[in-house]
Design a protein around this motif. Structure first.
Motif, PDB file in Angstrom:
ATOM      1  N   VAL B  34       0.838  -1.201   0.000  1.00 50.30           N
ATOM      2  CA  VAL B  34       0.000   0.000   0.000  1.00 50.30           C
ATOM      3  C   VAL B  34       0.876   1.255   0.000  1.00 50.30           C
ATOM      4  O   VAL B  34       0.595   2.216  -0.720  1.00 50.30           O
ATOM      5  CB  VAL B  34      -0.979  -0.002   1.197  1.00 50.30           C
ATOM      6  CG1 VAL B  34      -1.765   1.305   1.257  1.00 50.30           C
ATOM      7  CG2 VAL B  34      -1.933  -1.187   1.098  1.00 50.30           C
ATOM      8  N   ALA B  35       1.966   1.219   0.776  1.00 52.80           N
ATOM      9  CA  ALA B  35       2.859   2.388   0.801  1.00 52.80           C
ATOM     10  C   ALA B  35       3.418   2.648  -0.597  1.00 52.80           C
ATOM     11  O   ALA B  35       3.599   3.793  -0.998  1.00 52.80           O
ATOM     12  CB  ALA B  35       3.984   2.168   1.810  1.00 52.80           C
ATOM     13  N   PRO B  40      -4.686  -0.481  -3.202  1.00 51.56           N
ATOM     14  CA  PRO B  40      -5.394   0.609  -2.522  1.00 51.56           C
ATOM     15  C   PRO B  40      -5.487   0.310  -1.023  1.00 51.56           C
ATOM     16  O   PRO B  40      -5.313  -0.838  -0.614  1.00 51.56           O
ATOM     17  CB  PRO B  40      -6.788   0.569  -3.162  1.00 51.56           C
ATOM     18  CG  PRO B  40      -6.960  -0.834  -3.626  1.00 51.56           C
ATOM     19  CD  PRO B  40      -5.591  -1.362  -3.950  1.00 51.56           C
ATOM     20  N   PRO B  41      -5.757   1.319  -0.216  1.00 51.48           N
ATOM     21  CA  PRO B  41      -5.754   1.108   1.243  1.00 51.48           C
ATOM     22  C   PRO B  41      -7.040   0.496   1.769  1.00 51.48           C
ATOM     23  O   PRO B  41      -7.465   0.822   2.875  1.00 51.48           O
ATOM     24  CB  PRO B  41      -5.548   2.529   1.775  1.00 51.48           C
ATOM     25  CG  PRO B  41      -6.195   3.399   0.754  1.00 51.48           C
ATOM     26  CD  PRO B  41      -6.002   2.723  -0.578  1.00 51.48           C
ATOM     27  N   THR B  42      -7.649  -0.383   0.976  1.00 56.19           N
ATOM     28  CA  THR B  42      -8.899  -1.017   1.424  1.00 56.19           C
ATOM     29  C   THR B  42      -8.688  -1.716   2.763  1.00 56.19           C
ATOM     30  O   THR B  42      -7.691  -2.400   2.962  1.00 56.19           O
ATOM     31  CB  THR B  42      -9.357  -2.058   0.382  1.00 56.19           C
ATOM     32  OG1 THR B  42      -9.267  -1.473  -0.908  1.00 56.19           O
ATOM     33  CG2 THR B  42     -10.773  -2.506   0.652  1.00 56.19           C
ATOM     34  N   ALA B  46      -7.446   3.911   9.221  1.00 58.98           N
ATOM     35  CA  ALA B  46      -6.638   5.134   9.349  1.00 58.98           C
ATOM     36  C   ALA B  46      -6.593   5.937   8.057  1.00 58.98           C
ATOM     37  O   ALA B  46      -6.273   7.128   8.076  1.00 58.98           O
ATOM     38  CB  ALA B  46      -5.220   4.769   9.796  1.00 58.98           C
ATOM     39  N   GLU B  47      -6.897   5.293   6.952  1.00 61.36           N
ATOM     40  CA  GLU B  47      -6.847   6.004   5.669  1.00 61.36           C
ATOM     41  C   GLU B  47      -8.195   6.595   5.259  1.00 61.36           C
ATOM     42  O   GLU B  47      -8.303   7.204   4.193  1.00 61.36           O
ATOM     43  CB  GLU B  47      -6.333   5.062   4.576  1.00 61.36           C
ATOM     44  CG  GLU B  47      -4.900   4.592   4.782  1.00 61.36           C
ATOM     45  CD  GLU B  47      -3.866   5.719   4.606  1.00 61.36           C
ATOM     46  OE1 GLU B  47      -4.136   6.642   3.806  1.00 61.36           O
ATOM     47  OE2 GLU B  47      -2.818   5.687   5.286  1.00 61.36           O
ATOM     48  N   LEU B  59       1.966   5.601   6.616  1.00 58.12           N
ATOM     49  CA  LEU B  59       2.248   4.179   6.513  1.00 58.12           C
ATOM     50  C   LEU B  59       3.726   3.913   6.231  1.00 58.12           C
ATOM     51  O   LEU B  59       4.327   2.957   6.750  1.00 58.12           O
ATOM     52  CB  LEU B  59       1.387   3.620   5.373  1.00 58.12           C
ATOM     53  CG  LEU B  59       1.055   2.159   5.368  1.00 58.12           C
ATOM     54  CD1 LEU B  59       0.412   1.724   6.665  1.00 58.12           C
ATOM     55  CD2 LEU B  59       0.119   1.869   4.199  1.00 58.12           C
ATOM     56  N   ASP B  60       4.342   4.764   5.420  1.00 59.62           N
ATOM     57  CA  ASP B  60       5.740   4.504   5.049  1.00 59.62           C
ATOM     58  C   ASP B  60       6.716   4.954   6.143  1.00 59.62           C
ATOM     59  O   ASP B  60       7.926   4.882   5.953  1.00 59.62           O
ATOM     60  CB  ASP B  60       6.065   5.141   3.700  1.00 59.62           C
ATOM     61  CG  ASP B  60       5.957   6.651   3.747  1.00 59.62           C
ATOM     62  OD1 ASP B  60       5.718   7.226   4.835  1.00 59.62           O
ATOM     63  OD2 ASP B  60       6.083   7.267   2.664  1.00 59.62           O
ATOM     64  N   ARG B  61       6.172   5.399   7.242  1.00 59.21           N
ATOM     65  CA  ARG B  61       7.023   5.748   8.388  1.00 59.21           C
ATOM     66  C   ARG B  61       7.143   4.586   9.373  1.00 59.21           C
ATOM     67  O   ARG B  61       7.820   4.718  10.395  1.00 59.21           O
ATOM     68  CB  ARG B  61       6.446   6.970   9.144  1.00 59.21           C
ATOM     69  CG  ARG B  61       6.335   8.280   8.364  1.00 59.21           C
ATOM     70  CD  ARG B  61       7.675   8.943   8.157  1.00 59.21           C
ATOM     71  NE  ARG B  61       8.353   8.379   7.000  1.00 59.21           N
ATOM     72  CZ  ARG B  61       9.664   8.562   6.736  1.00 59.21           C
ATOM     73  NH1 ARG B  61      10.421   9.264   7.542  1.00 59.21           N
ATOM     74  NH2 ARG B  61      10.219   8.008   5.668  1.00 59.21           N
ATOM     75  N   LEU B  62       6.466   3.472   9.087  1.00 62.66           N
ATOM     76  CA  LEU B  62       6.502   2.343  10.021  1.00 62.66           C
ATOM     77  C   LEU B  62       7.686   1.432   9.718  1.00 62.66           C
ATOM     78  O   LEU B  62       7.984   1.141   8.559  1.00 62.66           O
ATOM     79  CB  LEU B  62       5.209   1.526   9.932  1.00 62.66           C
ATOM     80  CG  LEU B  62       3.874   2.289  10.110  1.00 62.66           C
ATOM     81  CD1 LEU B  62       2.696   1.319  10.068  1.00 62.66           C
ATOM     82  CD2 LEU B  62       3.856   3.096  11.402  1.00 62.66           C
TER      83      LEU B  62
END
Ligand SMILES: NC(=O)c1ccc[n+]([C@@H]2O[C@H](COP(=O)([O-])OP(=O)(O)OC[C@H]3O[C@@H](n4cnc5c(N)ncnc54)[C@H](O)[C@@H]3O)[C@@H](O)[C@H]2O)c1
Ligand SMILES: NC(=O)c1ccc[n+]([C@@H]2O[C@H](COP(=O)([O-])OP(=O)(O)OC[C@H]3O[C@@H](n4cnc5c(N)ncnc54)[C@H](O)[C@@H]3O)[C@@H](O)[C@H]2O)c1
Ligand SMILES: NC(=O)c1ccc[n+]([C@@H]2O[C@H](COP(=O)([O-])OP(=O)(O)OC[C@H]3O[C@@H](n4cnc5c(N)ncnc54)[C@H](O)[C@@H]3O)[C@@H](O)[C@H]2O)c1
Ligand SMILES: NC(=O)c1ccc[n+]([C@@H]2O[C@H](COP(=O)([O-])OP(=O)(O)OC[C@H]3O[C@@H](n4cnc5c(N)ncnc54)[C@H](O)[C@@H]3O)[C@@H](O)[C@H]2O)c1
Ligand code: NA
Ligand code: NA
Lengths: 394, 394, 394, 394
Positions: B34-35, B40-42, B46-47, B59-62
């Motif tokens: 997804v990042a 898609p963020p299905t 949070a999205e 998300l890409d900070r995890l």
């Protein structure tokens, strides 16, 4: 709604359009049975503890009357309903006096008839209402349309404003569908009005203008009792969990007189539109699927709905949910009719006028004020209802 | 929660207990997909646009790491999941680097072993956490338990307070179940903690005391992904319509490793208790019916639940509702694990400590502060979540 | 079965063990109602045109009696059943004389009691049967066990042959379960015997030996009325289409006295074994899945079964089927009891002895002769029944 | 059918009308996979042990060709099917040679076109067939129509007899629907013919006359793969138990190209008629209820059917049954197409001509000889099939 005056102990009239139908008969019989404590108040929202302090008129303060084009006695209708399983046979004797009393207050219904201008017809209907209120010394009368579903109305220039409407009614015979004429008469007779059916009813702009002029509250439309009830409980689950609903398909099987009416493509169109719009409001556009309403005479008053929902989850995972709802049609609708009479009467006591959006909980297609958006989510609707009648502004 | 500081752009650690399981593997792979906008963020709460302004970590900070007692490489687990339909085979190649990176951060899990006092074991686990945070310069690490379900814990005097617990851990080997030991280590290592499983975890009073001492937020337990999700959407419909639910029966068919675990009566007991309590909270006591969890190996990751609800309406009318839910287990759970990491990390950024009741939306059995009652109704839970992260106090 | 003698016009006794139970009461009341043409013969296999020329005894030729340990009058039981929806209240008055007549022929039932050797108890039961036959000048009496389900029996050396059994019965009090003692008495009193329950009944080898000695026909066991009925219609579909059933799971919800009995794990074991064996016979071994029987008191006589079948098709395609069956327990069983009395009596008229395999259509767990294999497929069983009673050898 | 000659080891042609469709592609790919033992013969009736001695042509003796109006390569269609879950992606490479071989044998399909008299078109189609048989030295060619469903045909005088038909075809362009023209060409080219679709096909009297003249066997129509398959397994259960079915309602949800075709009311009419007639044959007239076929594109090849059956038992007890069938459309149909090719080829080897009633097991609407009545009961149909191929006359 800053203050909550003590509700007057006096009585409220409940005038049912379609007073000899299944829903109406069940409501009248059931109100008597519950008031006499022969049955618990199951199915009655107004009796939840949430509304204990809301000042709703008590059940035994309601007085019933109505219009119907049919003349089968209510006791006969009640016997038929007992045969189908809606009314417990053991209650029949106990509610007979209440049915007879209501029967004596049912006046001939109105049917569009060539020749007779609608102004005259409306005047007669309004007189029936006023006479009912006067004879019983009712503090107010709430008019509720539970008559057979009517098809969607063709737009007409005279529907646009009150002046045009009344000019047309003075000479024309078919300017308003029957359900809307009843609404006109109710407003003219200073009664709050409510459409429990999907019929056009009070939705016509000229009638809403009249309600504003009269400062009367009104609500509608189409009681939410089965498939749509469940849909508005479930659809937000998908939305709030970010699950993507691909299709939502439904099939409804129903017998009974209402089933026969809805079998006509025209009347079904009213019902279908109100069902579909809510789904889109909750899930967005692009949800595939049809909704069928099948008339299956042998199923009688038992309404069965099957819904199939195909949805996508994380990374496109394909999942499904299905439900089957098997309910007795009039047993679901009747207590809501009683609830609505009480909630609407109370709103008027509190000075409310115009569309009563706090009643959206009860309807498939809630009437709203211009500019406001419709809340279809069942639980959110309940919270709105609760907080409104707790005295807080919406 | 009076102010909403700009969230730091830095990275958040997500430490998964059971990091090689189906849920964990799906979460790690899916976060990467997804990042990278390959999916898609299905399924990701949070999205939703509702949280667009909530300052949740992107998300890409995890950054992922974890403990597991198994050592199958994540890429191998991902292939297995692709075979069962959970992960789209086409994504495998794209997410391999992310899986390899996480794999390098998985440390040997802890199993109760005679001899070794738990204080020592906990110290090692806490060191793993601190090392992970330091090496990646993470602003914080959130620990999430997605390991196999453990049975309910037998009460023990040392569970009652922190001093007694630490005294016992200094010498004893089996004072805490594994999941609770992980929670202890997390708190000692200054990490927020979350139980996605029904295991006892952080529920033990001495651990909650430790969280208070440390000023750390925590939440749980048992991710709400299937039958219970639907139940908490539907049960309020009956309650708010004053319909009397007589029985609510359920059968769950599941394969997969989690299914095998739950087949043991002991572990099923954990799950069953959390399922039943919610129903009673929403509908009152006296609802008949059992809930079965059947292990059906050939069904793999497909979880099927059938529920039957018998209820009474107006005048005792007997009605029923049934539903069938067919979902991919880990596809339902994984995005919630990612959501929870982000919501919990954000709560800590905002200075929250103690049980995070606003996260009840995600759990079958929401942890709460002493004295507060649990809200199980799904839509009401969502409104709580939304308003909390919109900046207003609950 | 080479000739088809004209059936005698005289009367047949139907002696019901458990004569005051739901099934028995419904059978007695229903026989009267149908014989008097107050109700159509719906549910009666013997009344299909397929058997018009089979010489079955007419319904109005049946005379009822029986044993029961309970002494509630049949008219009272009938009223209770009318309350639950099994018997139409309008029929009650019309069938009262028939219920009273049968009531006068019900004798005290037998319960295992320490002290009393079973030979003596059996003698009393056999005397009851002979007296019934004599007083009513019946051409024969058919004994049908519709008493509460008993647990599986523990094998005992004395069960192996008749001599050993009678030696033990002469002195011991608990050598046979009650249902088997009734079968012994029936055979000794020259009556055909039939187990409609899943109890051990006539299955004990020594009793089958006695039937052979006496040259009497018998049949059983466990009337096939719901989930298993559907399973034996559906399972061959999968088998004959070469579809591979991976799992077949079932949940049964039932109230009523029979539901309470089956809630005990012991009695459920009898029922479960008979359900599972048929599935394997039709689909082969290796079908996963459990079958639950849940006692849900508020469901009363309504039996609901949900079955989930996961199967594989061409190239491994995973597919599912589910069904829900909602039926009134005794309404399903009672007409079969009447059918079986008539089919078994007719078989005896035709000179048949031993296990009557042509009656397998009616049973979950059909009794068969040594060496023959069981046909479980419903439609194949019907063809066997039809051709047997058409006069052709099976 | 008195003797069972050893079947020749030579090869059989299978000519598919609609050879590039989902069903055809799955059949060709699957035949290769199963013949190569890369997949078990699940779903193939011909591979049941019941037919081990029936002399059916072996799977690897089949050679594929066909007509289609589309020209997408079979390997491309196979990839699309792998994407939807019908074909296991892992098999694609292995079956590519078989798909390519068949692809080389697909000739341009026929579409009704103004101008071209149908005699000329038929001659071209027949030449394609003969050329295929000659080039591959096939012992015979079986033609199977798996093209898109066509609407019911309007009766036309030239349909009544062969002479009139051929006279009209000599000059007219649109006398036969496409599917019927293919049947004509098949018969003229000395091929057995089979309609797997509900299209009119060979049902036209003039074509049946031609089959008689040619002494060719034929069969149809409309492969029984889902809802109707289940209905023909279940309906006899109600009939043989004397239960009175009041209504049988159904809703089918399907995506895929076939779903789109059936969405047109015209084509759906073909399908609906064949579905309804069977129900009445098994249960008698007067069964209420509709059957819907909804096109839900996002459901792709997954076909879902829900059926609701309301029935009456003893003394009028109202009961219901519901089922949901979730199957992959082409996975259900493709093995039957292969079965039918083999059973029909074998029948011809045995000298059979005319309508092959023993194949009724495979069809929703079995073709039969004049005067014979249709057996719709699935299990009875299987017994007919089994005994016919066991060498006994029907
Ligand atoms: N039952 C439910 O769950 C439910 C839910 C939502 C809405 N509704 C609506 O409630 C309405 C009533 O349903 P029902 O089952 O009682 O139907 P019904 O057919 O039993 O009763 C309708 C009554 O309206 C009368 N009527 C018809 N035209 C009239 C007219 N012009 N003037 C006065 N009376 C007239 C009929 O004579 C009849 O007595 C329907 O429109 C239905 O769609 C019912
Ligand atoms: N999938 C869902 O919808 C869902 C919903 C709610 C809760 N859950 C819970 O999530 C958990 C994980 O589910 P799953 O399907 O991924 O299960 P899984 O069996 O695939 O994975 C569990 C992992 O935990 C590891 N593990 C076991 N004991 C451990 C220990 N002591 N220390 C470290 N690791 C250990 C195992 O080796 C395995 O890799 C389960 O407890 C399940 O009940 C799942
Ligand atoms: N209803 C169905 O569809 C169905 C199907 C198959 C089998 N059966 C079997 O039929 C039997 C009867 O079912 P029911 O619903 O009528 O149950 P029930 O509990 O209403 O009746 C059982 C009767 O047996 C009597 N009894 C118990 N022990 C006895 C004894 N030792 N001697 C004589 N009488 C005794 C009881 O007093 C009672 O009157 C059960 O065993 C049940 O499993 C029922
Ligand atoms: N799938 C099932 O379970 C099932 C069951 C019974 C019957 N059927 C029938 O089988 C048929 C095929 O189904 P499908 O899913 O493969 O459909 P499809 O749409 O995938 O394939 C139909 C093929 O027929 C071709 N075609 C159309 N008109 C033609 C013509 N005039 N000449 C030659 N080819 C032509 C199309 O180009 C296409 O390739 C349909 O009629 C369907 O109703 C399917
Ligand atoms: Na029902
Ligand atoms: Na499915």
């Amino acid at each position: 709604m800053t203050s909550t005056p003590t509700p007057p102990a006096d009585r409220i009239g409940v005038w049912l359009i379609g007073a000899r139908g299944s829903v109406a008969t069940t409501a009248i019989a059931g109100a008597a049975a519950v008031a006499a404590r022969l049955a618990p108040p199951t199915g009655m929202v107004a009796e939840l503890t949430d509304f204990a302090d809301s000042g709703l008129p008590a059940l035994d303060r309601l007085v019933f009357g109505g219009h119907d084009t049919d003349d089968t006695p209510l006791t006969k209708r009640a016997e038929q309903l007992a045969g189908t399983g809606i009314l417990p046979p053991a209650l029949l004797a106990a509610v007979t006096p209440a049915l007879d009393a209501a029967d004596g207050e049912i006046r001939p219904g109105y049917r569009t008839a060539p020749g007779l201008p609608q102004a005259a017809a409306a005047a007669r209907l309004a007189t029936d209402l006023a006479s009912f209120r006067d004879r019983h010394r009712l503090s107010q009368v709430v008019v509720i349309n539970v008559a057979s579903t009517e098809p969607p109305v063709h737009p007409h220039p005279a529907h646009r404003d009150l002046a045009a409407l009344e000019a047309a009614m003075a000479t024309e015979a078919g300017i308003l569908p029957a359900g809307s004429l009843y609404a006109y008469a109710a407003l003219r007779a200073d009664c709050a009005h409510l459409d429990f059916t999907p019929s056009p009813g009070i939705r016509i702009p000229a009638l809403r203008e009249l309600a504003d002029v009269q400062g009367l509250p009104y609500a509608g439309s189409d009681g939410k009792t089965g498939e749509t009830l469940v849909r508005t409980a479930l659809a937000p689950m998908f939305a709030h969990r970010a699950l993507r609903v691909r299709s939502w398909s439904g099939t409804n099987l129903l017998g009974g007189a209402d089933g026969a009416t809805l079998a006509s493509p025209d009347a079904a169109a009213s019902k279908n539109a109100s069902k579909r719009s809510g789904l889109e409001a909750m899930l967005g556009a692009g949800v595939e699927g049809l909704t069928h309403i099948d008339y299956v005479p042998s199923m009688g008053e038992m309404k069965t709905a099957w819904d199939h929902i195909a949805f996508e989850g994380f990374l496109g995972a394909a999942m499904t949910m299905q439900f089957t709802w098997q309910g007795w049609d009039s047993a679901l609708a009747a207590p809501l009719v009683l609830d609505l009479a009480r909630f609407l009467a109370r709103a008027r006591q509190l000075g409310a006028a115009g569309p009563q959006e706090q009643l959206g909980f009860f309807f498939k297609d809630p009437l709203r004020a211009g500019g406001s958006t419709t809340e279809h989510r069942l639980i959110a609707q309940f919270e709105v209802l609760r907080s409104w009648y707790a005295g807080g502004p919406q």
